[in-house]
Write a protein that holds these residues in place. Structure first.
Motif, short mmCIF file in Angstrom:
data_model
loop_
_atom_site.label_atom_id
_atom_site.label_comp_id
_atom_site.label_asym_id
_atom_site.label_seq_id
_atom_site.Cartn_x
_atom_site.Cartn_y
_atom_site.Cartn_z
N MET A 8 -7.73 1.35 -1.63
CA MET A 8 -7.16 2.69 -1.80
C MET A 8 -7.94 3.38 -2.92
SD MET A 8 -3.11 1.69 -1.65
CE MET A 8 -2.53 3.39 -1.39
N CYS A 32 0.82 -1.21 0.00
CA CYS A 32 0.00 0.00 0.00
C CYS A 32 0.86 1.26 0.00
CB CYS A 32 -0.94 0.00 1.21
SG CYS A 32 -2.22 -1.26 1.13
N VAL A 78 -8.38 5.59 2.33
CA VAL A 78 -7.79 4.25 2.42
C VAL A 78 -8.57 3.52 3.52
CG1 VAL A 78 -5.72 2.91 2.94
CG2 VAL A 78 -5.51 5.09 1.72
#
Length: 129
Positions: free
Chosen positions: A88, A59, A77
């Motif tokens: 995301m 991420c 997120v």
């Protein structure tokens, strides 16, 4: 173009996110064009990490990769605490980072199986056969 952005920019940014994920231990990373069936975004990036630490690292790298390509920061997120399925939301594209178990369970790419898959590797974007 849901948010007034050029489609070629969106493809470039989503591809940068996919490359960043794959280069940082993402597994079987896909870029799917969902524009014809969804009104909220144009593309999905789907990938998986082997463990919670990898999910978090993927991420972080996706965010860095998109920004390095001139793209936006995520609008939101979700799921980072559990690191099982992190979503995301970049507005016109969404990156899904799964644990391997969650990806197997939800089979998101199968749900969107009729949508075109795009090749994002080597900086080339083309419809995958």
């Amino acid at each position: 173009m849901r948010h007034g952005r050029d489609r070629s920019d969106l493809i470039s940014w989503a591809s940068a996110g996919a490359r960043a994920a794959q280069n940082h231990f993402g597994r079987d990373t896909l870029l799917i064009d969902v524009a014809e069936v969804l009104s909220v975004c144009e593309f999905f990036v789907i990938t998986a990490g082997a463990n919670p630490r990898q999910v978090k690292a993927i991420c972080e790298e996706v965010g860095n990769g998109v920004r390095a390509a001139g793209g936006p920061r995520p609008l939101s997120v979700e799921g980072l605490d559990s690191r099982s399925w992190v979503l995301m939301d970049f507005g016109d594209f969404v990156v899904h980072v799964f644990s391997e178990e969650a990806r197997e369970y939800y089979q998101l790419e199968r749900l969107w199986g009729d949508c075109p898959r795009l090749s994002w590797d080597l900086g080339v974007v083309a419809e995958a056969g």
